[in-house]
Design an enzyme around this catalytic site. Structure first.
Site, short mmCIF file in Angstrom:
data_model
loop_
_atom_site.label_atom_id
_atom_site.label_comp_id
_atom_site.label_asym_id
_atom_site.label_seq_id
_atom_site.Cartn_x
_atom_site.Cartn_y
_atom_site.Cartn_z
N HIS A 279 0.68 -1.16 -0.04
CA HIS A 279 0.02 0.14 0.03
C HIS A 279 1.02 1.37 0.00
CE1 HIS A 279 -3.40 2.37 1.27
NE2 HIS A 279 -2.76 3.21 1.83
N GLU A 280 1.63 1.16 1.03
CA GLU A 280 2.52 2.36 1.09
C GLU A 280 3.60 2.61 -0.26
OE1 GLU A 280 1.89 4.69 2.98
OE2 GLU A 280 0.59 3.44 4.45
N HIS A 283 1.90 4.23 -2.77
CA HIS A 283 2.11 5.76 -2.83
C HIS A 283 3.54 6.29 -3.24
CE1 HIS A 283 -1.71 7.13 -0.69
NE2 HIS A 283 -1.48 6.05 0.26
#
Length: 516
Positions: A279-280, A283
């Site tokens: 998820h990170e 980003h």
């Protein structure tokens, strides 16, 4: 793939006004990067006793940024350019730079210096109070700081101004032009989609074996696998770093050249760390994939929080929970945890990652129920900001909404109202998570259309094709274009929630073997 690629965009530096604006933007970006670095340290290394001093440091730094942002000369410059850049002789990057600079100037000039500095001090202390409150599951420790934060946020909204509700002014900070009037009907649709698919799964009579996700996973090995998985999606460690924090996050000290991530380990449940990493990482690869020509400008990074979440959710869910992806990464999993996964197949693990069951913790929620967590927070934030509820009533309100929406009730505040760090800083951020899911499903549909053999490529361990396509069509543009314009450029169609409805229904019908 290096972040330092051939630029897509350029500025008209021959125009002295654009050159002057770029110089000012560079100074502001540098100061912002220093603040981000101090924030990274606060979350990953700062001693507990330094909170008050760090708050004063933030106040000084943000006061300096505020002074530079409210310089009348900057206002004259951006207003003059705002009237000029629509004409010939200017680039899309020029227009984006002026638009974003004017937006920042207009926001800054509506807030007095004292308020900006007070917000910085309160935010730092609120983060530390939240951390202690969560550790002891004692909302009363955090409540006074949340009261102060809410009071300041209401003042900010009133100073910015709004035509609908006070909450509109805060959402606009994260997603331009987002309003309650737009979000309410959209979220009603998302709630209907989510509840329909949830009932379909629950009524299917099928279950998913989740044993492979549970067990004993020592922290050191988890961190190694997180690094391996990050490399597997194309995260560039020569321009990044991974640490641990109470709440996983991504931060940039100058995209695309320094973009860092954090994860959180749970020793009895492997997905908590590795899915946070993906998820990170989503980003981060977005920021690392930006056009280097946009560095040290307000155009570096993502177009908005919703656009940013589209990438974290696309990588985490559409790619990172697919069987093809884990087939391609399985050698790394077995290398780090040879005994646990010696007889487990990647398809079994991928299914475990897609298990659907209402749960208490947002960051660990399945795709079907995730948006219900966001809608709960959205409804509570509206009530807080619009001054419809008292802070002391929030734990009870939170528990009641979880009972209504998900059929479960948190046994402790740590698993309930205290689980997210976001309210330490303010409000208006959470709706962008659901926007990200909607944008992400639409972008993923375009990616699949471009690569009909996507699953086969992932199964061979190849993710570079997906990252390359996303960089070319989306990442390189940074914030040159407004989010809705960017989604249209990437997908050929204006944002449309039908893509998410189709994605969710088809995926979980497949996972749970539901026909029709």
């Amino acid at each position: 793939m290096s972040a330092k690629e051939t630029p897509t965009h350029s500025f008209t530096t021959g125009d002295g006004r654009i050159a002057a604006l770029l110089e000012r933007s560079g100074e502001l970006a540098d100061l912002g990067a220093i603040g981000a670095l101090a924030g990274w340290d606060q979350e990953t290394a700062m001693p507990e006793g330094a909170a008050e001093t760090r708050g004063q440091q933030f106040a000084t730094l943000e006061g300096l940024i505020h002074q530079k942002l409210t310089d009348p000369e900057l206002g004259r410059l951006v207003n003059e350019l705002n009237n000029a850049v629509s004409g010939a002789g200017f680039t899309d990057a020029d227009r984006g730079l002026v638009r974003q600079s004017k937006r920042e100037y207009d926001h800054a000039t509506k807030l007095p210096l004292g308020l900006v500095q007070e917000m910085a001090k309160v935010r730092t202390s609120a983060v530390e109070a939240w951390r202690k409150a969560r550790a002891t599951s004692d909302f009363a420790v955090f409540a006074p700081w949340l009261v102060r934060t809410a009071t300041l946020q209401r003042e900010v909204a009133d100073r910015y101004g709004f035509t609908g509700t006070r909450y509109d002014a805060l959402m606009d900070l994260f997603e331009p032009d987002l309003t309650v009037a737009k979000v309410d009907p959209l979220f009603a649709r998302v709630r209907e989609i989510s509840m329909r698919v949830l009932k379909k799964v629950q009524g299917s009579g099928h279950t998913v074996d989740t044993a492979s996700a549970h067990g004993s996973f020592p922290q050191a090995q988890q961190l190694q696998l997180c690094e391996d998985v990050l490399r597997g999606i194309g995260y560039d460690f020569s321009h990044g770093e991974m640490k641990q924090s109470t709440h996983p996050f991504t931060t940039s000290f100058g995209a695309p050249f320094d973009v860092r991530v954090t994860v959180r380990c749970q020793e009895d449940y492997l997905p908590a760390s590795i899915m946070a990493a993906i998820h990170e990482g989503g980003h981060a690869v977005y920021e690392q994939g930006g056009d280097p020509a946009l560095a040290r400008t307000p155009l570096a990074g993502g177009a908005s929080l919703g656009a940013h979440e589209s990438q974290s959710r696309l990588w985490e869910n559409a790619i990172g929970r697919s069987e093809g992806f884990w087939q391609g990464q399985w050698a790394a999993v077995r290398k780090v945890f040879p005994e646990k996964f010696a007889s487990v197949e990647p398809g079994t693990f991928a299914k475990a990652l897609n298990h659907v069951e209402p749960s208490l913790i947002r960051v660990e929620a399945d795709e079907v129920t995730y948006n219900l967590h966001i809608i709960i927070r959205y409804e509570m934030e509206k009530a807080i900001v619009n001054d419809n509820v008292a802070v002391e009533s929030l734990p009870g309100l939170w528990n009641a909404k979880y009972k209504e929406y998900l059929g479960i009730e948190p046994p402790t505040d740590a698993e309930g109202v205290l689980q997210d760090i976001h309210w330490s800083s303010g409000f208006g951020y959470f709706p962008t998570y659901t926007l990200g899911n909607l944008y992400g499903a639409q972008i993923y549909a375009s990616l699949r259309h471009a690569f009909p053999d996507l699953d086969a490529r992932l199964a061979k361990g190849d993710t570079a094709f997906a990252l390359g396509w996303l960089r070319e069509h989306m990442y390189t543009h940074g914030a040159v274009y407004l989010p809705e314009d960017l989604i249209t450029r990437v997908t050929g169609e204006a944002p449309n929630p039908d893509f998410f409805a189709k994605y969710l229904d088809e995926k979980f019908s497949r996972v749970y073997g539901i026909a029709g």
